[in-house]
Scaffold this motif. Structure first.
Motif, PDB file in Angstrom:
ATOM      1  N   ILE A   6       5.274   4.544  13.224  1.00 49.30           N
ATOM      2  CA  ILE A   6       5.442   5.411  12.053  1.00 49.30           C
ATOM      3  C   ILE A   6       5.388   4.574  10.784  1.00 49.30           C
ATOM      4  O   ILE A   6       4.740   4.952   9.811  1.00 49.30           O
ATOM      5  CB  ILE A   6       6.757   6.206  12.147  1.00 49.30           C
ATOM      6  N   ASN A   7       6.025   3.431  10.792  1.00 51.32           N
ATOM      7  CA  ASN A   7       6.036   2.563   9.623  1.00 51.32           C
ATOM      8  C   ASN A   7       4.636   2.066   9.290  1.00 51.32           C
ATOM      9  O   ASN A   7       4.243   2.021   8.127  1.00 51.32           O
ATOM     10  CB  ASN A   7       6.985   1.385   9.860  1.00 51.32           C
ATOM     11  N   ILE A   8       3.853   1.710  10.305  1.00 49.40           N
ATOM     12  CA  ILE A   8       2.483   1.253  10.091  1.00 49.40           C
ATOM     13  C   ILE A   8       1.632   2.389   9.531  1.00 49.40           C
ATOM     14  O   ILE A   8       0.842   2.190   8.603  1.00 49.40           O
ATOM     15  CB  ILE A   8       1.882   0.686  11.393  1.00 49.40           C
ATOM     16  N   GLN A   9       1.801   3.590  10.054  1.00 46.20           N
ATOM     17  CA  GLN A   9       1.045   4.738   9.551  1.00 46.20           C
ATOM     18  C   GLN A   9       1.401   5.021   8.094  1.00 46.20           C
ATOM     19  O   GLN A   9       0.520   5.292   7.276  1.00 46.20           O
ATOM     20  CB  GLN A   9       1.311   5.965  10.411  1.00 46.20           C
ATOM     21  N   GLN A  10       2.662   4.962   7.776  1.00 39.93           N
ATOM     22  CA  GLN A  10       3.109   5.214   6.406  1.00 39.93           C
ATOM     23  C   GLN A  10       2.551   4.135   5.477  1.00 39.93           C
ATOM     24  O   GLN A  10       2.094   4.439   4.379  1.00 39.93           O
ATOM     25  CB  GLN A  10       4.637   5.244   6.341  1.00 39.93           C
ATOM     26  N   GLU A  11       2.571   2.887   5.909  1.00 39.45           N
ATOM     27  CA  GLU A  11       2.039   1.797   5.093  1.00 39.45           C
ATOM     28  C   GLU A  11       0.535   1.967   4.874  1.00 39.45           C
ATOM     29  O   GLU A  11       0.032   1.703   3.786  1.00 39.45           O
ATOM     30  CB  GLU A  11       2.333   0.448   5.755  1.00 39.45           C
ATOM     31  N   SER A  12      -0.171   2.447   5.884  1.00 38.98           N
ATOM     32  CA  SER A  12      -1.606   2.697   5.743  1.00 38.98           C
ATOM     33  C   SER A  12      -1.857   3.786   4.704  1.00 38.98           C
ATOM     34  O   SER A  12      -2.786   3.683   3.891  1.00 38.98           O
ATOM     35  CB  SER A  12      -2.214   3.117   7.080  1.00 38.98           C
ATOM     36  N   LYS A  13      -1.054   4.822   4.716  1.00 41.34           N
ATOM     37  CA  LYS A  13      -1.189   5.900   3.735  1.00 41.34           C
ATOM     38  C   LYS A  13      -0.925   5.379   2.328  1.00 41.34           C
ATOM     39  O   LYS A  13      -1.624   5.731   1.382  1.00 41.34           O
ATOM     40  CB  LYS A  13      -0.222   7.039   4.060  1.00 41.34           C
ATOM     41  N   ILE A  14       0.088   4.531   2.194  1.00 40.47           N
ATOM     42  CA  ILE A  14       0.426   3.958   0.891  1.00 40.47           C
ATOM     43  C   ILE A  14      -0.728   3.103   0.382  1.00 40.47           C
ATOM     44  O   ILE A  14      -1.114   3.193  -0.788  1.00 40.47           O
ATOM     45  CB  ILE A  14       1.746   3.159   0.979  1.00 40.47           C
ATOM     46  N   GLN A  15      -1.304   2.288   1.247  1.00 38.39           N
ATOM     47  CA  GLN A  15      -2.433   1.444   0.848  1.00 38.39           C
ATOM     48  C   GLN A  15      -3.630   2.292   0.417  1.00 38.39           C
ATOM     49  O   GLN A  15      -4.316   1.960  -0.553  1.00 38.39           O
ATOM     50  CB  GLN A  15      -2.825   0.496   1.991  1.00 38.39           C
ATOM     51  N   TYR A  16      -3.877   3.382   1.130  1.00 39.27           N
ATOM     52  CA  TYR A  16      -4.973   4.287   0.770  1.00 39.27           C
ATOM     53  C   TYR A  16      -4.738   4.896  -0.617  1.00 39.27           C
ATOM     54  O   TYR A  16      -5.655   4.944  -1.442  1.00 39.27           O
ATOM     55  CB  TYR A  16      -5.117   5.395   1.818  1.00 39.27           C
ATOM     56  N   LEU A  17      -3.515   5.347  -0.873  1.00 38.32           N
ATOM     57  CA  LEU A  17      -3.193   5.927  -2.181  1.00 38.32           C
ATOM     58  C   LEU A  17      -3.381   4.903  -3.292  1.00 38.32           C
ATOM     59  O   LEU A  17      -3.924   5.215  -4.357  1.00 38.32           O
ATOM     60  CB  LEU A  17      -1.759   6.460  -2.183  1.00 38.32           C
ATOM     61  N   ILE A  18      -2.944   3.672  -3.054  1.00 34.33           N
ATOM     62  CA  ILE A  18      -3.093   2.617  -4.055  1.00 34.33           C
ATOM     63  C   ILE A  18      -4.571   2.338  -4.319  1.00 34.33           C
ATOM     64  O   ILE A  18      -4.979   2.184  -5.468  1.00 34.33           O
ATOM     65  CB  ILE A  18      -2.334   1.347  -3.621  1.00 34.33           C
ATOM     66  N   GLN A  19      -5.381   2.331  -3.280  1.00 35.55           N
ATOM     67  CA  GLN A  19      -6.819   2.129  -3.455  1.00 35.55           C
ATOM     68  C   GLN A  19      -7.430   3.257  -4.286  1.00 35.55           C
ATOM     69  O   GLN A  19      -8.273   3.013  -5.164  1.00 35.55           O
ATOM     70  CB  GLN A  19      -7.520   2.046  -2.098  1.00 35.55           C
ATOM     71  N   GLN A  20      -7.011   4.493  -4.013  1.00 34.21           N
ATOM     72  CA  GLN A  20      -7.517   5.637  -4.765  1.00 34.21           C
ATOM     73  C   GLN A  20      -7.114   5.545  -6.237  1.00 34.21           C
ATOM     74  O   GLN A  20      -7.916   5.826  -7.132  1.00 34.21           O
ATOM     75  CB  GLN A  20      -6.995   6.945  -4.163  1.00 34.21           C
ATOM     76  N   LEU A  21      -5.878   5.155  -6.490  1.00 40.57           N
ATOM     77  CA  LEU A  21      -5.406   5.010  -7.864  1.00 40.57           C
ATOM     78  C   LEU A  21      -6.144   3.874  -8.573  1.00 40.57           C
ATOM     79  O   LEU A  21      -6.555   4.029  -9.730  1.00 40.57           O
ATOM     80  CB  LEU A  21      -3.892   4.769  -7.878  1.00 40.57           C
ATOM     81  N   ASN A  22      -6.333   2.753  -7.886  1.00 42.83           N
ATOM     82  CA  ASN A  22      -7.073   1.629  -8.473  1.00 42.83           C
ATOM     83  C   ASN A  22      -8.495   2.034  -8.820  1.00 42.83           C
ATOM     84  O   ASN A  22      -9.020   1.643  -9.874  1.00 42.83           O
ATOM     85  CB  ASN A  22      -7.091   0.435  -7.527  1.00 42.83           C
ATOM     86  N   ALA A  23      -9.120   2.837  -7.967  1.00 40.43           N
ATOM     87  CA  ALA A  23     -10.481   3.299  -8.224  1.00 40.43           C
ATOM     88  C   ALA A  23     -10.556   4.173  -9.479  1.00 40.43           C
ATOM     89  O   ALA A  23     -11.603   4.269 -10.114  1.00 40.43           O
ATOM     90  CB  ALA A  23     -11.014   4.067  -7.017  1.00 40.43           C
ATOM     91  N   LYS A  24      -9.441   4.790  -9.837  1.00 36.45           N
ATOM     92  CA  LYS A  24      -9.383   5.631 -11.037  1.00 36.45           C
ATOM     93  C   LYS A  24      -8.858   4.852 -12.244  1.00 36.45           C
ATOM     94  O   LYS A  24      -8.584   5.425 -13.288  1.00 36.45           O
ATOM     95  CB  LYS A  24      -8.513   6.858 -10.763  1.00 36.45           C
ATOM     96  N   GLY A  25      -8.687   3.538 -12.078  1.00 34.59           N
ATOM     97  CA  GLY A  25      -8.257   2.695 -13.188  1.00 34.59           C
ATOM     98  C   GLY A  25      -6.760   2.620 -13.382  1.00 34.59           C
ATOM     99  O   GLY A  25      -6.296   2.179 -14.430  1.00 34.59           O
ATOM    100  N   ILE A  26      -5.995   3.043 -12.392  1.00 41.26           N
ATOM    101  CA  ILE A  26      -4.531   2.994 -12.487  1.00 41.26           C
ATOM    102  C   ILE A  26      -4.033   1.828 -11.657  1.00 41.26           C
ATOM    103  O   ILE A  26      -4.282   1.752 -10.451  1.00 41.26           O
ATOM    104  CB  ILE A  26      -3.899   4.311 -12.004  1.00 41.26           C
ATOM    105  N   TYR A  27      -3.345   0.902 -12.323  1.00 41.35           N
ATOM    106  CA  TYR A  27      -2.850  -0.297 -11.645  1.00 41.35           C
ATOM    107  C   TYR A  27      -1.335  -0.431 -11.737  1.00 41.35           C
ATOM    108  O   TYR A  27      -0.755  -1.292 -11.084  1.00 41.35           O
ATOM    109  CB  TYR A  27      -3.516  -1.545 -12.227  1.00 41.35           C
TER     110      TYR A  27
END
Length: 55
Positions: A6-27
């Motif tokens: 569960i922790n690994i899945q949650q961390e994967s989701k967090i990384q995906y969200l961060i990538q999406q935000l970075n792609a939109k210029g949010i750091y």
């Protein structure tokens, strides 16, 4: 074992969200905090607001 999966899945989701935000210029978060320090729900909210503003 289940807790780690569960922790690994949650961390994967967090990384995906961060990538999406970075792609939109949010750091950083709205208060200047690092995205990696924000929790899952805060990241989801931030991405949702960004997408709503863009549409």
């Amino acid at each position: 074992m289940i807790g780690k999966v569960i922790n690994i899945q949650q961390e994967s989701k967090i990384q995906y969200l961060i990538q999406q935000l970075n792609a939109k210029g949010i750091y950083k978060g709205p208060k200047g905090e690092q995205l990696h320090s924000m929790n899952y729900f805060s990241l989801v909210s931030l991405l949702a607001v960004k997408r709503a503003v863009e549409s």
